[in-house]
Write a protein that holds these residues in place. Structure first.
Motif, PDB file in Angstrom:
ATOM      1  N   SER A  57      58.245  58.103 -52.663  1.00  0.00           N
ATOM      2  CA  SER A  57      57.321  59.201 -52.895  1.00  0.00           C
ATOM      3  C   SER A  57      57.431  59.700 -54.323  1.00  0.00           C
ATOM      4  CB  SER A  57      57.647  60.338 -51.927  1.00  0.00           C
ATOM      5  OG  SER A  57      57.042  61.532 -52.329  1.00  0.00           O
ATOM      6  N   ASP A  58      56.298  60.153 -54.873  1.00  0.00           N
ATOM      7  CA  ASP A  58      56.318  60.754 -56.203  1.00  0.00           C
ATOM      8  C   ASP A  58      56.585  62.252 -56.134  1.00  0.00           C
ATOM      9  OD1 ASP A  58      53.961  61.755 -55.192  1.00  0.00           O
ATOM     10  OD2 ASP A  58      52.675  60.741 -56.646  1.00  0.00           O
ATOM     11  N   GLY A  59      56.891  62.734 -54.930  1.00  0.00           N
ATOM     12  CA  GLY A  59      57.226  64.140 -54.744  1.00  0.00           C
ATOM     13  C   GLY A  59      56.033  65.056 -54.533  1.00  0.00           C
ATOM     14  N   VAL A  60      54.815  64.510 -54.573  1.00  0.00           N
ATOM     15  CA  VAL A  60      53.620  65.325 -54.366  1.00  0.00           C
ATOM     16  C   VAL A  60      53.463  65.571 -52.865  1.00  0.00           C
ATOM     17  CG1 VAL A  60      51.122  65.441 -54.646  1.00  0.00           C
ATOM     18  CG2 VAL A  60      52.519  64.376 -56.420  1.00  0.00           C
ATOM     19  N   PRO A  61      53.480  66.846 -52.422  1.00  0.00           N
ATOM     20  CA  PRO A  61      53.326  67.125 -50.998  1.00  0.00           C
ATOM     21  C   PRO A  61      52.050  66.495 -50.443  1.00  0.00           C
ATOM     22  CG  PRO A  61      53.928  69.112 -52.194  1.00  0.00           C
ATOM     23  CD  PRO A  61      53.626  68.046 -53.225  1.00  0.00           C
ATOM     24  N   GLY A  62      52.151  65.965 -49.237  1.00  0.00           N
ATOM     25  CA  GLY A  62      51.009  65.350 -48.587  1.00  0.00           C
ATOM     26  C   GLY A  62      50.772  63.911 -49.005  1.00  0.00           C
ATOM     27  N   ARG A  63      51.573  63.381 -49.916  1.00  0.00           N
ATOM     28  CA  ARG A  63      51.394  62.007 -50.382  1.00  0.00           C
ATOM     29  C   ARG A  63      52.577  61.125 -49.992  1.00  0.00           C
ATOM     30  NH1 ARG A  63      46.307  60.587 -51.684  1.00  0.00           N
ATOM     31  NH2 ARG A  63      45.326  62.294 -52.744  1.00  0.00           N
ATOM     32  N   THR A  64      53.282  61.534 -48.946  1.00  0.00           N
ATOM     33  CA  THR A  64      54.434  60.747 -48.502  1.00  0.00           C
ATOM     34  C   THR A  64      54.090  59.829 -47.341  1.00  0.00           C
ATOM     35  OG1 THR A  64      55.164  62.502 -47.027  1.00  0.00           O
ATOM     36  CG2 THR A  64      56.070  62.508 -49.264  1.00  0.00           C
ATOM     37  N   PHE A  65      52.848  59.842 -46.889  1.00  0.00           N
ATOM     38  CA  PHE A  65      52.457  58.960 -45.799  1.00  0.00           C
ATOM     39  C   PHE A  65      51.046  58.447 -46.036  1.00  0.00           C
ATOM     40  CE2 PHE A  65      50.471  62.789 -44.406  1.00  0.00           C
ATOM     41  CZ  PHE A  65      49.367  62.383 -43.686  1.00  0.00           C
ATOM     42  N   ALA A  66      50.737  57.350 -45.360  1.00  0.00           N
ATOM     43  CA  ALA A  66      49.398  56.763 -45.416  1.00  0.00           C
ATOM     44  C   ALA A  66      49.152  56.064 -44.088  1.00  0.00           C
ATOM     45  CB  ALA A  66      49.288  55.768 -46.567  1.00  0.00           C
ATOM     46  N   ILE A  67      47.920  55.723 -43.841  1.00  0.00           N
ATOM     47  CA  ILE A  67      47.548  54.970 -42.646  1.00  0.00           C
ATOM     48  C   ILE A  67      47.261  53.534 -43.076  1.00  0.00           C
ATOM     49  CG2 ILE A  67      45.851  54.747 -40.783  1.00  0.00           C
ATOM     50  CD1 ILE A  67      45.444  57.838 -41.094  1.00  0.00           C
ATOM     51  N   TRP A  68      47.793  52.562 -42.340  1.00  0.00           N
ATOM     52  CA  TRP A  68      47.643  51.126 -42.632  1.00  0.00           C
ATOM     53  C   TRP A  68      46.808  50.517 -41.529  1.00  0.00           C
ATOM     54  CZ3 TRP A  68      48.775  46.379 -40.491  1.00  0.00           C
ATOM     55  CH2 TRP A  68      49.092  45.307 -41.334  1.00  0.00           C
ATOM     56  N   LEU A  69      45.687  49.886 -41.893  1.00  0.00           N
ATOM     57  CA  LEU A  69      44.809  49.270 -40.906  1.00  0.00           C
ATOM     58  C   LEU A  69      44.531  47.828 -41.296  1.00  0.00           C
ATOM     59  CD1 LEU A  69      42.154  52.122 -40.518  1.00  0.00           C
ATOM     60  CD2 LEU A  69      44.129  51.677 -39.048  1.00  0.00           C
ATOM     61  N   GLN A  70      44.857  46.906 -40.412  1.00  0.00           N
ATOM     62  CA  GLN A  70      44.545  45.498 -40.646  1.00  0.00           C
ATOM     63  C   GLN A  70      43.128  45.232 -40.165  1.00  0.00           C
ATOM     64  OE1 GLN A  70      46.987  42.651 -38.553  1.00  0.00           O
ATOM     65  NE2 GLN A  70      45.656  40.968 -39.127  1.00  0.00           N
ATOM     66  N   VAL A  71      42.330  44.597 -41.026  1.00  0.00           N
ATOM     67  CA  VAL A  71      40.956  44.265 -40.680  1.00  0.00           C
ATOM     68  C   VAL A  71      40.733  42.766 -40.857  1.00  0.00           C
ATOM     69  CG1 VAL A  71      40.089  46.556 -41.297  1.00  0.00           C
ATOM     70  CG2 VAL A  71      40.076  44.743 -43.012  1.00  0.00           C
ATOM     71  N   ARG A  72      39.668  42.249 -40.233  1.00  0.00           N
ATOM     72  CA  ARG A  72      39.344  40.828 -40.317  1.00  0.00           C
ATOM     73  C   ARG A  72      38.769  40.422 -41.665  1.00  0.00           C
ATOM     74  NH1 ARG A  72      39.815  38.115 -35.666  1.00  0.00           N
ATOM     75  NH2 ARG A  72      39.433  39.531 -33.967  1.00  0.00           N
ATOM     76  N   ASP A  73      37.849  41.243 -42.205  1.00  0.00           N
ATOM     77  CA  ASP A  73      37.091  40.874 -43.402  1.00  0.00           C
ATOM     78  C   ASP A  73      37.077  42.052 -44.367  1.00  0.00           C
ATOM     79  OD1 ASP A  73      35.211  40.177 -45.322  1.00  0.00           O
ATOM     80  OD2 ASP A  73      33.811  39.312 -43.866  1.00  0.00           O
TER      81      ASP A  73
END
Length: 133
Positions: A57-73
Motif C-alpha cells: 500500500s502507498d498509505g492512501v486510505p481506501g487504496r489498500t484493496f481492489a476487486i479482481w475479476l477474471q474475464v474471457r475476452d
C-alpha cells in the motif's frame, strides 16, 4: 460481463504482518504463492472466492484493496466499458507475470482489475503430474 473467477486484492502496508495475520491468526489455507521467496504474494481460499495479499500500500486510505475479476475476452470488455463511460485507469496490457490486465474504477473510486489468462499461461494448464495407471 461473464466473470469466470474473482478475488479481493489487499495491498497491505506491512506485507509480512498481513501474511502472518491471514495465514497464522485467521488460519486461511494458501491456494497459491508467487513472486520472490523473501516477499511472496499469497492467495488464500476464501469460501467460494479468494483473498490475495500482494504488493504494498502507498498509505492512501481506501487504496489498500481492489476487486479482481477474471474475464474471457478483455479486449471486448475494454471496448464495452469504455463506451459505457467507465473510467479506465490502465489500458489492457500483458504483465511480466503473464496475465493480461486492465484497471478500472467503480463510481466511488474502488479499483477493479479485469484479467484475462492467456492460453499459454501456466494457470491455464493442469500443473499436477500425471499418475501412471
Amino acid at each position: 460481463m461473464e466473470v469466470l473467477s474473482s478475488r479481493i486484492l489487499v495491498r497491505p502496508s506491512d506485507p509480512g504482518r498481513s501474511r502472518r495475520f491471514y495465514q497464522d491468526v485467521m488460519g486461511l489455507a494458501v491456494y497459491r504463492e508467487f513472486g520472490p521467496a523473501e516477499d511472496p504474494g499469497l492467495v488464500f481460499f476464501l469460501g467460494q472466492g479468494f483473498l490475495e495479499l500482494s504488493g504494498r500500500s502507498d498509505g492512501v486510505p481506501g487504496r489498500t484493496f481492489a476487486i479482481w475479476l477474471q474475464v474471457r475476452d478483455l479486449s471486448a470488455e475494454h471496448e464495452r466499458l469504455s463506451a459505457a463511460g467507465v473510467r479506465v485507469t490502465r489500458s489492457p496490457r500483458r504483465e511480466p507475470w503473464g496475465l493480461v490486465e486492465m484497471w478500472i474504477e467503480d463510481p466511488d473510486g474502488t479499483p477493479i482489475v479485469l484479467v484475462e489468462i492467456p492460453d499459454d499461461h501456466p494457470l491455464r494448464r493442469d500443473q499436477r503430474r500425471s499418475v501412471p495407471g
